[in-house]
Design an enzyme around this catalytic site. Structure first.
Site, PDB file in Angstrom:
ATOM      1  N   HIS A   1      -1.740   1.749  -4.366  1.00  0.00           N
ATOM      2  CA  HIS A   1      -1.972   2.972  -4.102  1.00  0.00           C
ATOM      3  C   HIS A   1      -1.127   3.794  -4.726  1.00  0.00           C
ATOM      4  O   HIS A   1      -1.076   4.904  -4.485  1.00  0.00           O
ATOM      5  CB  HIS A   1      -2.004   3.430  -2.630  1.00  0.00           C
TER       6      HIS A   1
ATOM      7  N   SER B   1      -2.459  -1.352   9.365  1.00  0.00           N
ATOM      8  CA  SER B   1      -3.574  -1.299  10.159  1.00  0.00           C
ATOM      9  C   SER B   1      -4.916  -1.827   9.382  1.00  0.00           C
ATOM     10  O   SER B   1      -5.790  -2.151   9.982  1.00  0.00           O
ATOM     11  CB  SER B   1      -3.847   0.196  10.576  1.00  0.00           C
TER      12      SER B   1
ATOM     13  N   CYS C   1       1.714  21.318 -16.477  1.00  0.00           N
ATOM     14  CA  CYS C   1       1.752  20.243 -17.522  1.00  0.00           C
ATOM     15  C   CYS C   1       2.323  20.908 -18.949  1.00  0.00           C
ATOM     16  O   CYS C   1       1.679  21.783 -19.348  1.00  0.00           O
ATOM     17  CB  CYS C   1       0.427  19.618 -17.717  1.00  0.00           C
TER      18      CYS C   1
ATOM     19  N   GLN D   1       0.889  -1.222   0.076  1.00  0.00           N
ATOM     20  CA  GLN D   1      -0.002   0.015  -0.086  1.00  0.00           C
ATOM     21  C   GLN D   1       0.791   1.206   0.115  1.00  0.00           C
ATOM     22  O   GLN D   1       0.526   2.528  -0.047  1.00  0.00           O
ATOM     23  CB  GLN D   1      -0.762   0.146   1.178  1.00  0.00           C
TER      24      GLN D   1
ATOM     25  N   VAL E   1       3.633   4.338  -1.085  1.00  0.00           N
ATOM     26  CA  VAL E   1       3.824   4.805  -2.177  1.00  0.00           C
ATOM     27  C   VAL E   1       5.322   5.112  -2.330  1.00  0.00           C
ATOM     28  O   VAL E   1       5.889   5.410  -3.482  1.00  0.00           O
ATOM     29  CB  VAL E   1       3.057   6.172  -2.302  1.00  0.00           C
TER      30      VAL E   1
END
Ligand code: BV8
Ligand code: ZN
Length: 263
Positions: free
Chosen positions: A123, A201, A159, A105, A107
């Site tokens: 994630h 958790s 961008c 999970q 990153v």
């Protein structure tokens, strides 16, 4: 710090006879590398925000500089961090079992920096930003982001394709998980015979379903966490302690493969 673990024979047997081990990790596995867990990451400027509120597209639209600043602060912590003995033990475990899947999970890229291959990131990845508007991938400039301890607002870059704001390459609450990584994780949970959940958790869904899917398919479940979690009753074995201490000691004890730190 080395730990002399008294391991139940059933757990040692499960490791030695495992055909396919799946390791499922959360923020706790990176805690000993100095990367704050999700709950600890809201300090300083972000202390007054619920992390689950900050990690949303709505929060980014409402205040892009606040959210981008948070992720630059977290990126600076991850870039200054190094894999810890827990990440390294998972790499060593891969040498001793016929098949291993690492599903995270997190990153951060500490599993990869330790040497784990084809890690499923449910994630997203902090190091893969893209445009919020058109999705065009974007590359961070080289070098460390220099973020003050208490954090600051940072206007997201623009961008080059559509001038939209660049967003972090993570999955925010309310956003779907990347389909290919989720399918790989489902396969890893359904196809394993030993499922190890470390440093999570298990409160965020659908990721938190994976231990139940594995158990439902007949896999044995080992949990490693210094605290109680929602998985205590599901797990066949609960090893209470820090991942960076318990995992190397466990791999050392089961496979007589002591890491440099536990020799
Ligand atoms: C979605 C990236 C639908 C961003 C993250 C079912 C029921 C209830 C709610 C839901 C549900 N289904 C969906 C939801 C909503 C929501 C959700 O789960 N909400 C929760 C809060 C109830 N889920 C979503 O929104 C998901 N998306 O459902 O989309 C959809 C479908 C189609 C189309 C449109 C939409 C997306 C969820 C992903 C969110 N992004 N991260 C970022 O990082 O900023 S989640 C993030 O929080 C982490 O990735 C991780 O998943 C979670 C934090 O948990 P942990 O990693 O476990 O960390 P935590 O701090 O909680 O705990 C640390 C643990 O480590 C503790 O147990 C501690 O004791 C332990 N520890 C500490 N030190 C150590 C240690 N352990 C070992 N060693 C140590 N040294
Ligand atoms: Zn764009």
């Amino acid at each position: 710090m080395s730990l002399d673990l008294i391991l139940p024979d059933s757990l040692v047997k499960a490791f030695k006879t495992a055909r396919h081990v799946t390791v499922f990790t959360g923020a706790g596995v990176s805690a000993e590398s100095g990367v704050p867990t999700f709950r600890d990451a809201h300090t300083g400027l972000w202390a007054r925000f619920e992390p689950t509120a900050l990690a949303t597209p709505e929060a980014f639209e409402a205040d892009p500089a606040l959210v981008w600043g948070w992720y630059e602060w977290r990126r600076s912590r991850v870039m200054r961090a190094a894999p810890n003995p827990a990440h390294e033990a998972i790499v060593r475990l891969a040498r001793h079992v016929p098949a291993i899947s690492v599903v995270t999970q997190n990153v951060d890229d500490l599993h990869e920096r330790a040497g784990s291959r084809s890690v499923a990131h449910l994630h997203g990845r902090l190091m893969q930003p893209r445009c919020f508007a058109c999705g065009t991938p974007w590359r961070y400039p080289d070098g460390m982001p220099n973020e003050p301890e208490d954090g600051r607002r940072v206007t997201p870059p623009e961008c080059p394709e559509c001038a939209g704001p660049i967003r972090p390459g993570v999955v925010w609450f309310g956003e779907p998980l990347p389909a290919d990584e989720w399918l790989r994780a489902l396969g890893a949970a359904a196809g394993c015979d030993l499922f190890i959940t470390v440093g999570t958790s298990a409160m965020v869904y659908p990721a938190a379903e994976l231990p139940r899917i594995a158990a439902g398919q007949g896999a044995r479940v080992l949990q490693i966490n210094p605290q109680a979690t929602a998985l205590d009753s599901l797990a066949d074995w609960n090893l209470v302690g820090a991942a960076g201490v318990v995992l190397p000691a466990l791999i050392g004890a089961v496979f007589d493969d002591a890491s440099p730190t536990t020799g």
